[in-house]
Design a protein around this motif. Structure first.
Motif, PDB file in Angstrom:
ATOM      1  N   VAL A 114      47.944  38.333  37.254  1.00  0.00           N
ATOM      2  CA  VAL A 114      47.417  37.605  36.088  1.00  0.00           C
ATOM      3  C   VAL A 114      48.554  37.479  35.077  1.00  0.00           C
ATOM      4  N   SER A 129      43.086  35.788  27.589  1.00  0.00           N
ATOM      5  CA  SER A 129      41.729  36.356  27.545  1.00  0.00           C
ATOM      6  C   SER A 129      40.684  35.251  27.611  1.00  0.00           C
ATOM      7  N   LEU A 156      40.498  33.855  31.173  1.00  0.00           N
ATOM      8  CA  LEU A 156      39.784  34.742  32.096  1.00  0.00           C
ATOM      9  C   LEU A 156      38.279  34.664  31.867  1.00  0.00           C
ATOM     10  N   GLU A 160      36.945  31.489  33.389  1.00  0.00           N
ATOM     11  CA  GLU A 160      36.939  31.527  34.855  1.00  0.00           C
ATOM     12  C   GLU A 160      36.037  32.626  35.400  1.00  0.00           C
ATOM     13  N   HIS A 208      36.458  35.741  35.352  1.00  0.00           N
ATOM     14  CA  HIS A 208      37.311  36.679  36.085  1.00  0.00           C
ATOM     15  C   HIS A 208      36.768  38.099  35.921  1.00  0.00           C
ATOM     16  N   ALA A 250      37.940  40.000  32.825  1.00  0.00           N
ATOM     17  CA  ALA A 250      37.663  39.471  31.485  1.00  0.00           C
ATOM     18  C   ALA A 250      36.970  40.483  30.590  1.00  0.00           C
ATOM     19  N   GLN A 300      44.955  37.131  43.803  1.00  0.00           N
ATOM     20  CA  GLN A 300      45.639  36.974  42.519  1.00  0.00           C
ATOM     21  C   GLN A 300      47.145  36.955  42.714  1.00  0.00           C
TER      22      GLN A 300
END
Length: 677
Positions: free
Chosen positions: A603, A615, A618, A621, A623, A626, A673
């Motif tokens: 990331v 942030s 994320l 998405e 993530h 997050a 990732q």
């Protein structure tokens, strides 16, 4: 995506509107530009951005508009500066209606800044100053809110109420800093780039024509608008000047209308001498404002020399020549919005040379209209008796008219014989009726006289005297052997100056006082004024009525010293409250550690991305990291900008939580990732 803060957009849009208004108050922008921007501003304030779906197409539409403006300038139908200001308004309108983003906000405010610069070039008058201040305050608050909004994590509300107070303080300090910069930083006079005159939002309300038609309602007397400013030397120092300002004279009356038989001189000159001067002449530096609306020069009675004429147009200021016409009238050769010039007049009461008059002109000073009512001659004979002295006769008739007749502005309009109507029927009229009656009554008894028109009055505003449109006046010149033309005014003294409402007149006077202060303190503020300001801070003042200087510094030096002291104290308090730099470095080391852990699992920040951006990405998405990154980001911002430093061991604890979140990622997620990185 977080919705933009509504208050910030309203402040931004209103600030842009103020910037456009700074140009519009000059009265030079075309109507279509005013209309288009007004529509764009209203739509933007309602929160709608119709150009969001077609940003490129609407931007491309500006190209043909720019081409049309260029053609208008090239063909001479539009001024270059006006065209540039109009196009800046179009660009600002297009940006207002486009999708909001940091880049769009910057473009909108940049367009506003350009429009303010355009407004300064077009007018720079007091209304411009109001718009300038409004733009500065609104744009500063909008920019401050934008910074706060960018620092708030995605999904959290912007603390508008909490930040408005510090933002207002910051804006105030920024404005004070701008004022100090303006006063102290060496630079050129604003007038070097600004235009001296603009038509403004009103039309001309007074002026001179080749004839004066007796009659009408005289509504001009109730108009308080300022048409002339003048500086006198020696300065009379009185609040009300009560002087006659001559524009031109008339020698021929046909029963309804005054005119003159004098022919204009073909040659134009930069300086004109009407008559020999005298000792202790009165010097005048006169500025005719756009509200005046005429090319005829005005001067204190009786002018001797006039020159150094400048014409102020929408494209700038340049020298112009003067043309001498009949009736002692001088006109500017070039037509403009305003004019300035210098005059020398002989002191009031001084015998003057009437100049070389042709026999026809002498005869015309006794001419009566063919259809003059015989009762006029008989009336004059009854009042004067066997009086032979022209000035005594004029004073007798003037006193009699003031005693027997009433001043009024409420007249019925044109009549067949206005003089007979005034003397024998209505027995009421305004200054033109009184002056015409006195002039013809004198002529009927063999005394040479003529009608004079101009202004009466002079109200002090600052170091200047002003004349209003309502000060327009008419009076009589009687030719006295050995003394020249002498002024005799038959109008009752209380009605010679303007007859406007007292409240309206007071408001205009207040505006003129502020306008005068704005021009002397800002528009005309030059490098010399800066030097004088600095020198006066250290030069001891003179004692009243004594040339000896006091030993103590002047009051302004004390005030400046106190202000500087307060500023230094506030700066010291601010710096003492700031956290040590090591705290900021600690926050920086913390965010570096966060980014290193995130980079270890692939990331990584993209180009230009901050931790806040990472942030937010994320979160968008969904993530799995997050939930762990968001509180770390908020804590970093508090430590870096919110004056809430990281406590000992806190960063290690937070980083441990992130490490655990990373460790909890499924192996395939880590692999993906790293592969994407």
């Amino acid at each position: 995506m977080t919705r933009p803060n509504r208050l910030r957009l309203i402040l931004r849009d209103l600030g842009t509107g103020a910037a456009f208004a700074s140009m519009a108050v000059s009265g030079q922008l075309p109507i279509w530009a005013l209309g288009l921007f007004a529509v764009a501003l209203v739509v933007a304030l309602t929160g709608r951005r119709p150009f969001s779906r077609l940003p490129r197409l609407t931007a491309v539409l500006l190209v043909p508009l720019a081409g049309a403006l260029y053609l208008a300038v090239a063909s001479g139908r539009m001024d270059l500066v006006v065209a540039a200001c109009s196009f800046a308004g179009l660009v600002a309108g297009q940006r207002l209606l486009s999708e909001t983003s940091p880049s769009t906000d910057g473009q909108v405010l940049l367009a506003g800044l350009l429009m303010v610069a355009g407004g300064a070039a077009l007018s720079g008058e007091l209304f411009f100053a109001v718009c300038l201040m409004a733009f500065a305050v609104l744009a500063s608050l909008s920019l401050g809110l934008a910074v706060v909004e960018a620092a708030v994590p995605v999904g959290e509300p912007v603390p508008v109420r909490e930040v408005m107070r510090p933002l207002a303080k910051g804006t105030l300090f920024a404005l004070l800093g701008a004022v100090a910069f303006f006063i102290l930083f060496p630079r050129l006079n604003w007038n070097v780039g600004a235009r001296r005159a603009s038509p403004g939002l009103g039309t001309a309300t007074s002026g001179f024509s080749d004839t004066v038609r007796l009659g009408g309602s005289g509504t001009l007397k109730s108009n308080p608008r300022v048409v002339l400013r003048a500086t006198l030397a020696p300065d009379p120092g009185t609040e009300q000047l009560g002087a006659y300002w001559l524009g031109r004279t008339y020698d021929t009356f046909d029963g309804q209308e005054w005119s003159t038989i004098g022919a204009p001189k073909k040659r134009s000159r930069t300086r004109v001498t009407l008559r020999p001067g005298a000792d202790k002449q009165v010097y005048q530096k006169v500025e005719l404002l756009p509200a005046y609306g005429s090319r005829t020069l005005i001067a204190l009675e009786t002018p001797s020399k006039l020159g150094n004429a400048l014409v102020h147009t929408s494209t700038g200021t340049r020298r112009t020549q003067l043309q001498e016409l009949g009736g002692d009238e001088l006109r500017f050769v070039v037509e403009g919005l305003g004019y300035s010039y210098e005059v020398y007049s002989v002191p009031p009461g001084t015998d003057t040379d009437p100049g070389k008059l042709e026999q026809l002109e002498h005869d015309q000073l006794l001419a009566l209209p063919d259809n003059l009512d015989p009762r006029v001659t008989e009336l004059a004979r009854q009042v004067l008796g066997d009086e032979k002295d022209p000035l005594t006769a004029a004073n007798k008739l003037s006193s009699w008219l003031q005693r027997e007749y009433t001043y009024t502005l409420e007249l019925g309009g044109d009549v067949t014989d206005p003089l007979t109507e005034f003397l024998f029927a209505r027995k009421a009229g305004h200054c033109e009726h009184f002056a015409t009656a006195l002039t013809l009554l004198l002529r009927s008894q063999g005394f040479q006289a003529r009608l004079a028109t101009g202004f009466f009055g002079g109200e002090r505003i600052g170091d200047e005297y002003i004349l209003r449109a309502g000060d327009a006046h008419a009076w009589t010149h009687v030719l006295v052997p050995g003394r020249g033309f002498v002024t005799v005014d038959a109008t009752p003294p209380a009605f010679r100056a303007n007859q406007s409402l007292e409240l309206l007149e007071s408001l205009v006077s207040i505006y003129e006082a502020i306008e005068s202060a704005w021009r002397s303190s800002v528009v005309d503020y030059s490098f010399r004024d800066q030097m004088n300001f600095v020198r006066d801070l250290t030069r001891p003042p003179r004692a009243p009525g004594d040339k000896k200087r006091l030993d103590l510094p002047p009051m302004r030096a004390w005030v400046t010293a106190v202000l500087v002291g307060v500023a230094v104290y506030q700066a010291w308090r601010y710096l003492s409250r700031r956290k040590p730099r090591t705290k900021a470095l600690e926050a920086t080391r913390f965010v570096d550690a966060v980014e290193r852990q995130l980079a270890a699992v692939g990331v990584k920040p993209r180009d230009g991305e901050t931790l806040e951006d990472v942030s937010a990405r994320l979160t968008r998405e969904a993530h799995p990291l997050a939930p762990a990154v968001s509180p770390l980001t908020r804590r970093y911002l508090e430590a870096r900008f919110g004056q809430r430093a990281l406590q000992p061991g806190e960063s290690a604890q937070l980083l441990k939580g992130l490490k655990l979140a990373i460790a909890a990622l499924p192996p395939e997620e880590k692999h993906q990732q790293k592969a994407r990185a």
